[in-house]
Design a protein around this motif. Structure first.
Motif, PDB file in Angstrom:
ATOM      1  N   ARG A 180     -27.638  -3.980 -12.372  1.00 29.44           N
ATOM      2  CA  ARG A 180     -26.807  -4.941 -12.250  1.00 29.44           C
ATOM      3  C   ARG A 180     -26.066  -3.276 -14.239  1.00 29.44           C
ATOM      4  NH1 ARG A 180     -29.152  -9.035 -11.423  1.00 29.44           N
ATOM      5  NH2 ARG A 180     -29.244 -10.408 -13.407  1.00 29.44           N
ATOM      6  N   MET A 181     -26.200  -3.321 -14.643  1.00 29.96           N
ATOM      7  CA  MET A 181     -25.720  -2.465 -15.903  1.00 29.96           C
ATOM      8  C   MET A 181     -25.329  -0.864 -15.658  1.00 29.96           C
ATOM      9  SD  MET A 181     -24.700  -2.120 -19.123  1.00 29.96           S
ATOM     10  CE  MET A 181     -25.930  -2.951 -20.288  1.00 29.96           C
ATOM     11  N   LEU A 182     -26.455  -0.707 -14.397  1.00 35.14           N
ATOM     12  CA  LEU A 182     -26.060   0.668 -14.259  1.00 35.14           C
ATOM     13  C   LEU A 182     -24.796   0.665 -12.861  1.00 35.14           C
ATOM     14  CD1 LEU A 182     -29.525   2.003 -13.202  1.00 35.14           C
ATOM     15  CD2 LEU A 182     -27.946   2.760 -15.077  1.00 35.14           C
ATOM     16  N   GLU A 183     -24.689  -1.036 -12.413  1.00 29.12           N
ATOM     17  CA  GLU A 183     -23.980  -0.689 -11.767  1.00 29.12           C
ATOM     18  C   GLU A 183     -22.519  -1.429 -12.368  1.00 29.12           C
ATOM     19  OE1 GLU A 183     -23.428  -3.812  -7.141  1.00 29.12           O
ATOM     20  OE2 GLU A 183     -24.381  -4.313  -8.596  1.00 29.12           O
ATOM     21  N   THR A 184     -22.403  -2.346 -13.630  1.00 25.91           N
ATOM     22  CA  THR A 184     -21.495  -2.446 -14.180  1.00 25.91           C
ATOM     23  C   THR A 184     -20.766  -1.175 -14.860  1.00 25.91           C
ATOM     24  OG1 THR A 184     -22.168  -4.034 -14.702  1.00 25.91           O
ATOM     25  CG2 THR A 184     -20.694  -3.762 -16.422  1.00 25.91           C
ATOM     26  N   SER A 185     -21.827  -0.113 -14.929  1.00 24.93           N
ATOM     27  CA  SER A 185     -20.987   1.535 -15.849  1.00 24.93           C
ATOM     28  C   SER A 185     -20.794   2.275 -14.907  1.00 24.93           C
ATOM     29  CB  SER A 185     -22.441   1.618 -16.547  1.00 24.93           C
ATOM     30  OG  SER A 185     -22.767   2.498 -15.768  1.00 24.93           O
ATOM     31  N   GLY A 186     -20.638   1.928 -13.974  1.00 23.74           N
ATOM     32  CA  GLY A 186     -20.040   3.283 -12.056  1.00 23.74           C
ATOM     33  C   GLY A 186     -21.247   4.117 -11.807  1.00 23.74           C
ATOM     34  N   LEU A 187     -22.647   4.210 -13.179  1.00 26.23           N
ATOM     35  CA  LEU A 187     -23.435   4.864 -12.306  1.00 26.23           C
ATOM     36  C   LEU A 187     -24.051   4.390 -11.026  1.00 26.23           C
ATOM     37  CD1 LEU A 187     -24.834   5.525 -15.789  1.00 26.23           C
ATOM     38  CD2 LEU A 187     -23.500   7.023 -14.480  1.00 26.23           C
ATOM     39  N   ILE A 188     -24.079   3.591 -10.335  1.00 31.40           N
ATOM     40  CA  ILE A 188     -24.369   3.027  -9.046  1.00 31.40           C
ATOM     41  C   ILE A 188     -23.696   2.457  -8.187  1.00 31.40           C
ATOM     42  CG2 ILE A 188     -27.034   3.963 -10.100  1.00 31.40           C
ATOM     43  CD1 ILE A 188     -27.516   0.679  -9.912  1.00 31.40           C
ATOM     44  N   ARG A 189     -23.141   2.264  -7.095  1.00 33.15           N
ATOM     45  CA  ARG A 189     -23.082   2.022  -6.352  1.00 33.15           C
ATOM     46  C   ARG A 189     -24.100   1.202  -5.347  1.00 33.15           C
ATOM     47  NH1 ARG A 189     -19.308   6.396  -5.025  1.00 33.15           N
ATOM     48  NH2 ARG A 189     -17.571   6.212  -5.734  1.00 33.15           N
ATOM     49  N   THR A 190     -24.633  -0.775  -4.967  1.00 36.09           N
ATOM     50  CA  THR A 190     -25.541  -0.981  -4.437  1.00 36.09           C
ATOM     51  C   THR A 190     -24.879  -1.231  -3.057  1.00 36.09           C
ATOM     52  OG1 THR A 190     -24.974  -3.073  -4.875  1.00 36.09           O
ATOM     53  CG2 THR A 190     -26.891  -2.034  -6.314  1.00 36.09           C
ATOM     54  N   ARG A 220     -31.691  -7.835   4.239  1.00 33.73           N
ATOM     55  CA  ARG A 220     -32.015  -8.895   2.805  1.00 33.73           C
ATOM     56  C   ARG A 220     -32.356  -7.757   1.717  1.00 33.73           C
ATOM     57  NH1 ARG A 220     -36.764 -12.689   4.567  1.00 33.73           N
ATOM     58  NH2 ARG A 220     -36.448 -12.868   2.365  1.00 33.73           N
ATOM     59  N   VAL A 221     -31.973  -6.640   2.288  1.00 36.02           N
ATOM     60  CA  VAL A 221     -32.496  -5.070   1.520  1.00 36.02           C
ATOM     61  C   VAL A 221     -31.064  -4.621   0.608  1.00 36.02           C
ATOM     62  CG1 VAL A 221     -33.351  -3.363   1.012  1.00 36.02           C
ATOM     63  CG2 VAL A 221     -34.408  -4.763   2.918  1.00 36.02           C
ATOM     64  N   ARG A 222     -30.987  -4.451  -0.607  1.00 38.54           N
ATOM     65  CA  ARG A 222     -30.220  -3.928  -1.500  1.00 38.54           C
ATOM     66  C   ARG A 222     -30.432  -2.733  -1.980  1.00 38.54           C
ATOM     67  NH1 ARG A 222     -26.247  -5.887  -3.242  1.00 38.54           N
ATOM     68  NH2 ARG A 222     -26.527  -8.253  -3.469  1.00 38.54           N
ATOM     69  N   ILE A 223     -29.673  -1.577  -1.204  1.00 40.32           N
ATOM     70  CA  ILE A 223     -30.027  -0.101  -1.729  1.00 40.32           C
ATOM     71  C   ILE A 223     -29.323   0.316  -2.933  1.00 40.32           C
ATOM     72  CG2 ILE A 223     -29.794   2.351  -0.281  1.00 40.32           C
ATOM     73  CD1 ILE A 223     -31.543   0.316   0.884  1.00 40.32           C
ATOM     74  N   CYS A 224     -29.843   1.189  -3.214  1.00 43.33           N
ATOM     75  CA  CYS A 224     -28.816   1.954  -4.653  1.00 43.33           C
ATOM     76  C   CYS A 224     -28.891   3.590  -4.205  1.00 43.33           C
ATOM     77  CB  CYS A 224     -29.792   1.509  -5.808  1.00 43.33           C
ATOM     78  SG  CYS A 224     -29.985  -0.402  -6.302  1.00 43.33           S
ATOM     79  N   THR A 225     -27.188   3.924  -4.997  1.00 44.20           N
ATOM     80  CA  THR A 225     -26.966   4.413  -4.403  1.00 44.20           C
ATOM     81  C   THR A 225     -26.299   5.420  -5.892  1.00 44.20           C
ATOM     82  OG1 THR A 225     -26.480   4.746  -2.102  1.00 44.20           O
ATOM     83  CG2 THR A 225     -25.395   6.355  -3.312  1.00 44.20           C
ATOM     84  N   LEU A 226     -26.738   6.550  -5.930  1.00 43.05           N
ATOM     85  CA  LEU A 226     -25.955   6.863  -7.570  1.00 43.05           C
ATOM     86  C   LEU A 226     -24.952   7.465  -7.020  1.00 43.05           C
ATOM     87  CD1 LEU A 226     -27.016   8.667 -10.258  1.00 43.05           C
ATOM     88  CD2 LEU A 226     -27.826  10.418  -9.098  1.00 43.05           C
ATOM     89  N   ASN A 227     -24.022   7.112  -8.312  1.00 37.86           N
ATOM     90  CA  ASN A 227     -21.785   7.639  -7.896  1.00 37.86           C
ATOM     91  C   ASN A 227     -22.028   9.044  -9.036  1.00 37.86           C
ATOM     92  OD1 ASN A 227     -19.470   7.857  -8.949  1.00 37.86           O
ATOM     93  ND2 ASN A 227     -18.921   6.024  -9.395  1.00 37.86           N
ATOM     94  N   GLN A 228     -22.541  10.670  -8.483  1.00 35.22           N
ATOM     95  CA  GLN A 228     -22.526  11.085  -9.274  1.00 35.22           C
ATOM     96  C   GLN A 228     -21.497  11.718 -10.331  1.00 35.22           C
ATOM     97  OE1 GLN A 228     -24.076  14.032  -6.236  1.00 35.22           O
ATOM     98  NE2 GLN A 228     -26.914  13.840  -6.888  1.00 35.22           N
ATOM     99  N   LYS A 229     -20.572  11.187  -9.374  1.00 35.15           N
ATOM    100  CA  LYS A 229     -18.871  11.815  -9.877  1.00 35.15           C
ATOM    101  C   LYS A 229     -18.777  11.023 -11.641  1.00 35.15           C
ATOM    102  CE  LYS A 229     -14.105  11.358  -8.306  1.00 35.15           C
ATOM    103  NZ  LYS A 229     -12.741  10.750  -7.549  1.00 35.15           N
ATOM    104  N   ARG A 230     -19.348  10.135 -11.559  1.00 38.21           N
ATOM    105  CA  ARG A 230     -19.401   8.877 -12.694  1.00 38.21           C
ATOM    106  C   ARG A 230     -20.544  10.010 -13.871  1.00 38.21           C
ATOM    107  NH1 ARG A 230     -15.727   5.192 -14.982  1.00 38.21           N
ATOM    108  NH2 ARG A 230     -17.213   3.634 -16.005  1.00 38.21           N
TER     109      ARG A 230
END
Length: 110
Positions: free
Chosen positions: A52-62, A67-77
């Motif tokens: 959640r911290m990484l998502e809030t900072s914009g570094l990742i998107r989920t 039932r599976v949550r996939i995370c992806t890096l936001n390289q632009k951030r």
């Protein structure tokens, strides 16, 4: 000012070694939360706080797929950090260049 708030958020997120490891892993490609959590000796709810911290900072998107949550890096951030470091590098190179000029070519005193 908003640029610096975003940069502060990214640095706060990157301050933790677990979150840095997650970012490093996501640099290889998207992964599920379960895959990301596997190497860490913490509970899944504790790991989700990092996500959640990484998502809030914009570094990742989920995104949720079933039932599976996939995370992806936001390289632009991450480019915010790269841009800031480039500014700092330029500033310090200018300062050291001036110091070198001062040391190698001292001005004569009247």
């Amino acid at each position: 000012m908003a640029k610096y708030q975003a940069l502060d958020d990214v640095f706060v997120a990157l301050a933790d070694p677990t979150r840095r490891a997650v970012i490093r892993r996501l640099g290889e490609g998207s992964a599920s939360v379960g895959e990301l959590a596997e190497p860490f000796p913490i509970t899944l709810p504790s790991f989700m706080k990092h996500v959640r911290m990484l998502e809030t900072s914009g570094l990742i998107r989920t995104r949720k797929t079933g039932r599976v949550r996939i995370c992806t890096l936001n390289q632009k951030r991450l480019s915010l950090v790269d841009d800031w470091l480039a500014e700092q590098r330029d500033l310090w190179e200018q300062r050291t260049d001036r110091l070198e000029q001062f040391v190698t070519h001292p001005q004569e005193k009247p």
